[in-house]
Design a protein around this motif. Structure first.
Motif: not given
Length: 65
Positions: A38-61
């Motif tokens: 819900e949050w990401l659907a309405s907040d482009p800045e949060a979507r961008k941050a989410w993608a950065e978090v995912e990328a960081t988690c992928d690098r760590i894994r």
């Protein structure tokens, strides 16, 4: 849907909340996943941050091998 409701993401607190939702959703918490969707659907800045978090988690894994 930042911590304050529908306000745009503007403070460090919203990023902490976003990371928490990401971790919970990644570990099977369906309520957290729904809130994040819900949050990401309405907040482009949060979507961008989410993608950065995912990328960081992928690098760590990727480095855990």
């Amino acid at each position: 849907m930042s911590a304050a409701g529908a306000e745009p993401a503007t403070s460090r607190d919203w990023k902490d909340e976003l990371v928490e939702l990401h971790v919970l959703a990644a570990n099977g918490d369906t309520a957290a996943a729904s809130r994040a969707e819900e949050w990401l659907a309405s907040d482009p800045e949060a979507r961008k941050a989410w993608a950065e978090v995912e990328a960081t988690c992928d690098r760590i894994r990727g480095s855990e091998g």
